[in-house]
Design a protein around this motif. Structure first.
Motif, mmCIF file in Angstrom:
data_model
loop_
_atom_site.group_PDB
_atom_site.id
_atom_site.type_symbol
_atom_site.label_atom_id
_atom_site.label_comp_id
_atom_site.label_asym_id
_atom_site.label_seq_id
_atom_site.Cartn_x
_atom_site.Cartn_y
_atom_site.Cartn_z
ATOM 1 N N ILE A 64 0.839 -0.686 -0.065
ATOM 2 C CA ILE A 64 -0.291 -0.181 0.186
ATOM 3 C C ILE A 64 1.034 0.948 0.229
ATOM 4 C CG2 ILE A 64 -1.804 1.527 0.961
ATOM 5 C CD1 ILE A 64 -2.443 -1.538 2.092
ATOM 6 N N VAL A 65 1.847 1.610 0.668
ATOM 7 C CA VAL A 65 3.109 2.455 0.693
ATOM 8 C C VAL A 65 3.288 2.393 -0.453
ATOM 9 C CG1 VAL A 65 4.499 3.055 1.826
ATOM 10 C CG2 VAL A 65 3.054 2.616 3.917
ATOM 11 N N GLU A 66 4.041 1.698 -0.727
ATOM 12 C CA GLU A 66 4.339 1.673 -2.268
ATOM 13 C C GLU A 66 4.209 2.730 -3.105
ATOM 14 O OE1 GLU A 66 7.858 2.018 -4.742
ATOM 15 O OE2 GLU A 66 7.584 1.973 -2.708
ATOM 16 N N LEU A 67 2.122 1.859 -2.926
ATOM 17 C CA LEU A 67 1.333 2.333 -4.232
ATOM 18 C C LEU A 67 1.062 3.750 -4.444
ATOM 19 C CD1 LEU A 67 -0.814 -1.029 -4.288
ATOM 20 C CD2 LEU A 67 0.113 0.006 -6.198
ATOM 21 N N ARG A 68 0.892 4.012 -2.937
ATOM 22 C CA ARG A 68 0.538 5.458 -2.707
ATOM 23 C C ARG A 68 1.817 6.915 -3.352
ATOM 24 N NH1 ARG A 68 -4.598 4.246 -3.451
ATOM 25 N NH2 ARG A 68 -5.223 3.984 -1.562
ATOM 26 N N ALA A 69 2.935 5.388 -2.642
ATOM 27 C CA ALA A 69 4.515 7.116 -3.562
ATOM 28 C C ALA A 69 4.288 6.570 -4.506
ATOM 29 C CB ALA A 69 5.492 5.923 -2.481
ATOM 30 N N ARG A 70 3.582 5.395 -4.905
ATOM 31 C CA ARG A 70 4.096 6.134 -7.020
ATOM 32 C C ARG A 70 2.533 6.505 -7.118
ATOM 33 N NH1 ARG A 70 7.194 1.237 -9.314
ATOM 34 N NH2 ARG A 70 8.321 0.990 -7.671
ATOM 35 N N GLY A 71 2.324 7.550 -6.222
ATOM 36 C CA GLY A 71 0.401 8.234 -7.603
ATOM 37 C C GLY A 71 -0.936 7.173 -7.438
ATOM 38 N N SER A 72 -0.046 6.252 -7.116
ATOM 39 C CA SER A 72 -1.688 5.168 -7.099
ATOM 40 C C SER A 72 -3.043 5.842 -6.006
ATOM 41 C CB SER A 72 -1.269 3.788 -6.924
ATOM 42 O OG SER A 72 -0.332 3.506 -8.038
ATOM 43 N N ARG A 73 -3.790 5.980 -6.994
ATOM 44 C CA ARG A 73 -4.807 6.166 -5.701
ATOM 45 C C ARG A 73 -5.943 5.702 -5.532
ATOM 46 N NH1 ARG A 73 -2.406 8.082 -2.960
ATOM 47 N NH2 ARG A 73 -0.832 9.742 -3.554
ATOM 48 N N MET A 74 -6.610 4.182 -6.922
ATOM 49 C CA MET A 74 -7.395 3.358 -6.630
ATOM 50 C C MET A 74 -7.692 3.206 -5.236
ATOM 51 S SD MET A 74 -4.746 1.481 -6.866
ATOM 52 C CE MET A 74 -4.370 1.205 -8.766
ATOM 53 N N PRO A 75 -9.253 2.822 -4.852
ATOM 54 C CA PRO A 75 -9.955 2.301 -3.528
ATOM 55 C C PRO A 75 -8.915 1.792 -2.945
ATOM 56 C CG PRO A 75 -11.634 3.183 -4.677
ATOM 57 C CD PRO A 75 -10.158 2.833 -5.514
ATOM 58 N N ILE A 76 -8.334 1.241 -1.422
ATOM 59 C CA ILE A 76 -7.964 -0.774 -0.628
ATOM 60 C C ILE A 76 -8.414 -0.223 0.195
ATOM 61 C CG2 ILE A 76 -5.581 -1.104 -0.309
ATOM 62 C CD1 ILE A 76 -4.288 1.183 -1.985
ATOM 63 N N VAL A 77 -8.578 -1.441 0.196
ATOM 64 C CA VAL A 77 -9.382 -2.070 1.417
ATOM 65 C C VAL A 77 -8.748 -3.258 2.296
ATOM 66 C CG1 VAL A 77 -11.558 -3.500 2.290
ATOM 67 C CG2 VAL A 77 -11.476 -2.273 0.481
ATOM 68 N N LEU A 78 -8.027 -3.186 3.024
ATOM 69 C CA LEU A 78 -7.039 -4.058 4.143
ATOM 70 C C LEU A 78 -7.953 -4.817 4.799
ATOM 71 C CD1 LEU A 78 -4.116 -4.837 4.849
ATOM 72 C CD2 LEU A 78 -4.600 -2.837 6.484
ATOM 73 N N PRO A 89 2.978 0.973 14.510
ATOM 74 C CA PRO A 89 2.847 2.504 14.345
ATOM 75 C C PRO A 89 3.900 2.958 12.869
ATOM 76 C CG PRO A 89 3.699 1.660 16.720
ATOM 77 C CD PRO A 89 3.813 0.762 15.439
ATOM 78 N N SER A 90 4.764 2.632 12.351
ATOM 79 C CA SER A 90 5.538 3.342 11.405
ATOM 80 C C SER A 90 5.065 3.253 10.351
ATOM 81 C CB SER A 90 6.454 2.279 11.606
ATOM 82 O OG SER A 90 6.185 1.268 11.024
#
Length: 117
Positions: A64-78, A89-90
């Motif tokens: 998730i962190v990597e996708l968001r860092a690359r600009g991906s904005r699709m909804p993500i369900v964890l 916490p990190s």
């Protein structure tokens, strides 16, 4: 037809959730770990991602962190057995919804419908 990327290392969960989503009319692609999920999401962005947390090679939070860092904005369900309050916490966040395993059919379908509008 909305495309859903299901990132799940438990075969029975990926098969049952995949069949459920297909029966509801979604096009489902499956990755068995976060690294493969990341590759698939970047190569052909889905409309929504459902990901587990604890998986081999790359966990769901790192994906998730990597996708968001690359600009991906699709909804993500964890989707995980780990309560949201007990995520590391990190972890800087980035998922749009959290569902605790085991989840009910109605729960996952409601979340998907809400996120896809």
């Amino acid at each position: 037809m909305a495309r859903v990327l299901l990132v799940e290392d438990e075969v029975l969960i990926s098969m049952s959730t995949g069949m459920l989503l297909k029966d509801e009319g979604y096009l489902v692609e499956v990755a068995s770990d976060g690294a493969r999920g990341l590759e698939m999401a970047l190569a052909s962005p889905p409309d929504l991602i459902i990901t587990d947390y604890m998986m081999p090679r790359m966990n769901g939070l790192d994906m998730i962190v990597e996708l968001r860092a690359r600009g991906s904005r699709m909804p993500i369900v964890l989707a995980t057995s780990v309560p949201e309050t007990q995520l590391p916490p990190s972890y800087s966040g980035g998922h749009d919804a959290h569902i605790t395993k085991p989840y009910y059919v109605a729960q996952i379908l409601e979340i998907i419908a809400r996120l896809l509008g």
